[in-house]
Design an enzyme around this catalytic site. Structure first.
Site, PDB file in Angstrom:
ATOM      1  N   ASN A   1      -3.492  -5.244  13.209  1.00  0.00           N
ATOM      2  CA  ASN A   1      -4.859  -4.722  13.236  1.00  0.00           C
ATOM      3  C   ASN A   1      -5.730  -5.441  14.264  1.00  0.00           C
ATOM      4  O   ASN A   1      -6.879  -5.798  13.980  1.00  0.00           O
ATOM      5  CB  ASN A   1      -5.494  -4.776  11.837  1.00  0.00           C
ATOM      6  CG  ASN A   1      -5.016  -3.647  10.941  1.00  0.00           C
ATOM      7  OD1 ASN A   1      -4.761  -2.536  11.410  1.00  0.00           O
ATOM      8  ND2 ASN A   1      -4.884  -3.920   9.649  1.00  0.00           N
TER       9      ASN A   1
ATOM     10  N   ASN B   1      -3.796  -9.916   7.430  1.00  0.00           N
ATOM     11  CA  ASN B   1      -3.486  -8.621   8.069  1.00  0.00           C
ATOM     12  C   ASN B   1      -4.675  -7.873   8.664  1.00  0.00           C
ATOM     13  O   ASN B   1      -4.668  -6.641   8.739  1.00  0.00           O
ATOM     14  CB  ASN B   1      -2.753  -7.697   7.078  1.00  0.00           C
ATOM     15  CG  ASN B   1      -1.470  -8.329   6.553  1.00  0.00           C
ATOM     16  OD1 ASN B   1      -1.046  -9.360   7.077  1.00  0.00           O
ATOM     17  ND2 ASN B   1      -0.858  -7.749   5.549  1.00  0.00           N
TER      18      ASN B   1
ATOM     19  N   TYR C   1      -7.906  -7.442   7.738  1.00  0.00           N
ATOM     20  CA  TYR C   1      -8.951  -6.803   6.939  1.00  0.00           C
ATOM     21  C   TYR C   1     -10.180  -7.726   6.835  1.00  0.00           C
ATOM     22  O   TYR C   1     -10.242  -8.755   7.495  1.00  0.00           O
ATOM     23  CB  TYR C   1      -8.377  -6.359   5.581  1.00  0.00           C
ATOM     24  CG  TYR C   1      -7.243  -5.376   5.803  1.00  0.00           C
ATOM     25  CD1 TYR C   1      -7.510  -4.103   6.328  1.00  0.00           C
ATOM     26  CD2 TYR C   1      -5.910  -5.739   5.617  1.00  0.00           C
ATOM     27  CE1 TYR C   1      -6.474  -3.216   6.610  1.00  0.00           C
ATOM     28  CE2 TYR C   1      -4.880  -4.851   5.900  1.00  0.00           C
ATOM     29  CZ  TYR C   1      -5.167  -3.591   6.394  1.00  0.00           C
ATOM     30  OH  TYR C   1      -4.150  -2.715   6.703  1.00  0.00           O
TER      31      TYR C   1
ATOM     32  N   HIS D   1      -7.335 -10.490  -0.503  1.00  0.00           N
ATOM     33  CA  HIS D   1      -6.565 -10.142   0.700  1.00  0.00           C
ATOM     34  C   HIS D   1      -7.258 -10.756   1.920  1.00  0.00           C
ATOM     35  O   HIS D   1      -8.171 -10.174   2.496  1.00  0.00           O
ATOM     36  CB  HIS D   1      -6.464  -8.622   0.836  1.00  0.00           C
ATOM     37  CG  HIS D   1      -5.417  -8.168   1.811  1.00  0.00           C
ATOM     38  ND1 HIS D   1      -4.792  -9.024   2.698  1.00  0.00           N
ATOM     39  CD2 HIS D   1      -4.865  -6.947   2.034  1.00  0.00           C
ATOM     40  CE1 HIS D   1      -3.914  -8.340   3.424  1.00  0.00           C
ATOM     41  NE2 HIS D   1      -3.938  -7.080   3.042  1.00  0.00           N
TER      42      HIS D   1
ATOM     43  N   GLN E   1      -4.369  -7.057  -5.961  1.00  0.00           N
ATOM     44  CA  GLN E   1      -4.787  -7.476  -4.618  1.00  0.00           C
ATOM     45  C   GLN E   1      -6.121  -6.793  -4.285  1.00  0.00           C
ATOM     46  O   GLN E   1      -6.205  -5.571  -4.193  1.00  0.00           O
ATOM     47  CB  GLN E   1      -3.768  -7.154  -3.538  1.00  0.00           C
ATOM     48  CG  GLN E   1      -4.200  -7.831  -2.215  1.00  0.00           C
ATOM     49  CD  GLN E   1      -3.314  -7.557  -1.026  1.00  0.00           C
ATOM     50  OE1 GLN E   1      -3.071  -6.411  -0.693  1.00  0.00           O
ATOM     51  NE2 GLN E   1      -2.844  -8.609  -0.365  1.00  0.00           N
TER      52      GLN E   1
ATOM     53  N   THR F   1       0.851  -1.190   0.000  1.00  0.00           N
ATOM     54  CA  THR F   1       0.000   0.000   0.000  1.00  0.00           C
ATOM     55  C   THR F   1       0.884   1.236   0.000  1.00  0.00           C
ATOM     56  O   THR F   1       1.776   1.361   0.840  1.00  0.00           O
ATOM     57  CB  THR F   1      -0.911  -0.032   1.252  1.00  0.00           C
ATOM     58  OG1 THR F   1      -1.899  -1.038   1.035  1.00  0.00           O
ATOM     59  CG2 THR F   1      -1.579   1.304   1.499  1.00  0.00           C
TER      60      THR F   1
HETATM   61  C1  LIG Z   1       4.656   0.113   3.060  1.00  0.00           C
HETATM   62  C2  LIG Z   1       4.030  -1.245   3.190  1.00  0.00           C
HETATM   63  C3  LIG Z   1       2.757  -1.449   2.682  1.00  0.00           C
HETATM   64  C4  LIG Z   1       2.164  -2.729   2.740  1.00  0.00           C
HETATM   65  N1  LIG Z   1       0.923  -2.920   2.164  1.00  0.00           N
HETATM   66  C5  LIG Z   1       0.384  -4.171   2.090  1.00  0.00           C
HETATM   67  C6  LIG Z   1      -0.820  -4.421   1.361  1.00  0.00           C
HETATM   68  O1  LIG Z   1      -1.448  -3.533   0.751  1.00  0.00           O
HETATM   69  N2  LIG Z   1      -1.279  -5.686   1.338  1.00  0.00           N
HETATM   70  C7  LIG Z   1      -0.641  -6.724   1.982  1.00  0.00           C
HETATM   71  O2  LIG Z   1      -1.095  -7.871   1.921  1.00  0.00           O
HETATM   72  N3  LIG Z   1       0.521  -6.515   2.651  1.00  0.00           N
HETATM   73  C8  LIG Z   1       1.054  -5.271   2.705  1.00  0.00           C
HETATM   74  N4  LIG Z   1       2.271  -5.081   3.331  1.00  0.00           N
HETATM   75  C9  LIG Z   1       3.040  -6.258   3.805  1.00  0.00           C
HETATM   76  C10 LIG Z   1       4.034  -6.691   2.708  1.00  0.00           C
HETATM   77  O3  LIG Z   1       3.338  -7.225   1.591  1.00  0.00           O
HETATM   78  C11 LIG Z   1       5.039  -7.758   3.205  1.00  0.00           C
HETATM   79  O4  LIG Z   1       4.316  -8.877   3.656  1.00  0.00           O
HETATM   80  C12 LIG Z   1       5.922  -7.219   4.314  1.00  0.00           C
HETATM   81  O5  LIG Z   1       6.542  -6.009   3.913  1.00  0.00           O
HETATM   82  C13 LIG Z   1       7.021  -8.222   4.714  1.00  0.00           C
HETATM   83  O6  LIG Z   1       7.809  -8.568   3.611  1.00  0.00           O
HETATM   84  P1  LIG Z   1       9.291  -7.945   3.420  1.00  0.00           P
HETATM   85  O7  LIG Z   1      10.082  -8.347   4.647  1.00  0.00           O
HETATM   86  O8  LIG Z   1       9.786  -8.581   2.174  1.00  0.00           O
HETATM   87  O9  LIG Z   1       9.126  -6.454   3.323  1.00  0.00           O
HETATM   88  C14 LIG Z   1       2.859  -3.811   3.340  1.00  0.00           C
HETATM   89  C15 LIG Z   1       4.140  -3.576   3.872  1.00  0.00           C
HETATM   90  C16 LIG Z   1       4.723  -2.337   3.808  1.00  0.00           C
HETATM   91  C17 LIG Z   1       6.122  -2.144   4.328  1.00  0.00           C
END
Ligand SMILES: Cc1cc2nc3c(=O)[nH]c(=O)nc-3n(C[C@H](O)[C@H](O)[C@H](O)COP(=O)(O)O)c2cc1C
Length: 364
Positions: A234, A177, A179, A174, A97, A25
Site C-alpha cells: 500500500n 500493511n 493502513y 492493525h 483485528q 480479509t
Molecule cells: C487473502 C488475504 C487476506 C489478508 N488480509 C489481511 C488482513 O485483513 N489483515 C492483516 O493484517 N493481514 C492480512 N493478510 C496478510 C496475512 O495475515 C499474512 O500475513 C500473509 O498471508 C502471510 O502469511 P502466510 O505466508 O502464512 O500466508 C492477508 C493475506 C491474504 C492472503
C-alpha cells in the site's frame, strides 16, 4: 514433543496450541455485517490456539474495502457474537483485528456520510477495488484535524468495548500493511507539522494514544498489535530510520504493556525481507508475547519456537485453504493449495468448501 501443537498461555488466556490463524480479509460481510457463513468459516478453523479475525472497521470512516465487516453497530456486534460462540465451542480463543483503512479506501466503498481520512492529504499510489465501478485510483484523503484525531481514537476505544461485548477475548490493532496506524508511523504518508508529525516521537503518538485508549477501555491483557517494519504494501516505501523508528515503538509498546506484538514478514509474497536484527530487536525490547508470521510451515515454526525467537506462530494461507490444518500437519497429509481467484469474492465458494481429511475419507 512438539511445541507448536502443545498448550500455552497468552496473558490470562489458555491456548490449546501455539498456532495462530492470521488475519485474512475475505470480503464476505454483505453490508459490512458479519453473518452465519462467516461463523461457519471461522468455526471450521477453530482448532487453532488463537484466531485473529479479518480486518474489521471501528467506524464507518474506516471501511476501506467492499464487504469488509465493522464493529460499530448493534447488528455487527450481534453478528460477531455468532462467530465468537461458534469458535469458542471448538476451543479456540479469538481476537478481533481492528482495522481503520485510512487512505486505502474509496468513497464508493464507504457507508453514507463517511469520509476517507488520513494523517495528510497524500493519495496512495495504485487502485482500490469497488463493487460499483471496479478498480478506481486511490482518492486524495482528507487530512485529519485534531478533532478528527480525537474522535478516531474514541472510535478505537468503543470498538474495543464492542469487541468484548461480542465475546472476543481481545483485539489486535492493525498497525501494519499501510493502513491508518502505519500511515501515521511512516514519513511518506505523514507530513504533518503538529504534534503527530515530524520526529518518530510525534509520528508514533497516534498509535500509542490509540493503544492507550484501547487499554483503558478493556485492559492490557486484551489488546495486541500487528506491525510490519520494512513492509512496503500500500505504497509504504523504505526509509533510512526504519529500524530506529520501530525500536522506539517496541520500547513504548512494551511500556504500555499490551499482551502481544504480531510481526508481519511478507517476503514469501515478494515483499522486502524483514532483517533478522529487527525481529531480534522486538524480542529483546518487548517482554510479553511475540507472534511471528509469514511464509511459515510446521517445521520452520517448530524451529523458531524451539530457538526462542517467538512464543506463537501465525499462518495465513495455510489456514485459509485447510480448515483442518492441524490434523493434516499432525498426520503428515498434504495441504490443499489456496485458490487466489476466490480470496475476496462473495459467497461460500473458496471460503467454506475447502475439503477436510474427514470428508476426503468418506465414501462417495
Ligand atoms: C487473502 C488475504 C487476506 C489478508 N488480509 C489481511 C488482513 O485483513 N489483515 C492483516 O493484517 N493481514 C492480512 N493478510 C496478510 C496475512 O495475515 C499474512 O500475513 C500473509 O498471508 C502471510 O502469511 P502466510 O505466508 O502464512 O500466508 C492477508 C493475506 C491474504 C492472503
Amino acid at each position: 514433543m512438539s511445541l507448536l501443537f502443545s498448550k500455552t498461555t497468552l496473558g490470562p488466556f489458555t491456548l490449546q496450541n501455539r498456532m495462530v490463524m492470521s488475519p485474512l480479509t475475505r470480503n464476505r460481510a454483505t453490508r459490512n455485517v458479519p453473518n452465519e457463513l462467516m461463523a461457519e468459516y471461522y468455526s471450521q478453523r477453530a482448532s487453532a490456539g488463537l484466531i485473529v479475525t479479518e480486518g474489521t472497521s471501528p467506524s464507518p470512516n474506516g471501511v476501506g474495502y467492499p464487504r469488509m465487516p465493522g464493529i460499530y453497530s448493534e447488528e455487527q456486534i450481534k453478528g460477531w457474537r455468532t462467530v465468537t460462540s461458534a469458535v469458542h465451542a471448538r476451543g479456540a480463543k479469538i481476537f478481533l483485528q481492528v482495522m481503520h483503512a485510512g487512505r486505502i479506501g474509496h468513497e464508493l466503498n464507504l457507508p453514507p456520510g463517511a469520509r476517507v481520512l488520513a494523517p495528510s492529504a497524500v493519495a496512495a499510489a495504485g487502485e482500490m477495488y469497488t463493487d460499483a465501478k471496479g478498480p478506481q485510483p486511490h482518492p486524495t484523503p482528507k487530512a485529519m484535524s485534531e478533532a478528527d484525531i480525537k474522535a478516531t481514537i474514541g472510535e478505537y476505544a468503543q470498538a474495543a468495548r464492542n469487541a468484548v461485548v461480542a465475546g472476543f477475548e481481545g483485539i489486535e490493532l492493525h498497525g501494519a500493511n499501510g493502513y491508518l496506524l502505519e500511515q501515521f508511523i511512516r514519513p511518506n504518508s505523514n507530513q504533518r507539522t503538529d504534534a503527530y508529525g515530524g520526529p518518530i516521537e510525534n509520528r508514533a503518538r497516534f498509535v500509542l494514544e490509540v493503544a492507550k485508549a484501547a487499554i483503558d477501555a478493556i485492559g492490557k491483557d486484551r489488546v495486541g498489535i500487528r506491525l510490519s517494519p520494512f513492509g512496503a504494501f500500500n505504497d509504504m516505501p523504505p526509509y533510512p530510520e526504519m529500524e530506529a523508528d520501530y525500536t522506539y515503538l517496541a520500547q513504548q509498546l512494551n511500556a504500555l504493556g499490551l499482551v502481544y506484538i504480531h510481526l508481519v514478514d511478507h517476503s514469501s509474497m515478494g515483499a522486502p525481507v524483514v532483517p533478522a536484527s529487527t525481529k531480534e530487536m522486538f524480542r529483546r525490547e518487548f517482554k510479553r508475547t511475540l507472534i511471528l508470521s509469514g511464509g511459515y510451515d510446521a517445521d520452520r515454526a517448530e524451529q523458531d519456537l524451539e530457538a526462542g525467537k517467538c512464543d506463537l506462530v501465525a499462518f495465513g494461507r495455510p489456514f485459509l485453504a485447510n480448515p483442518d490444518l492441524i490434523d493434516r500437519w499432525k498426520s503428515g497429509a498434504a495441504l490443499n493449495a489456496p485458490d487466489m481467484s476466490t480470496f475476496y469474492t462473495p459467497g461460500p465458494k473458496g471460503y467454506t468448501d475447502y475439503p477436510t481429511l474427514a470428508k476426503e475419507r468418506q465414501p462417495a
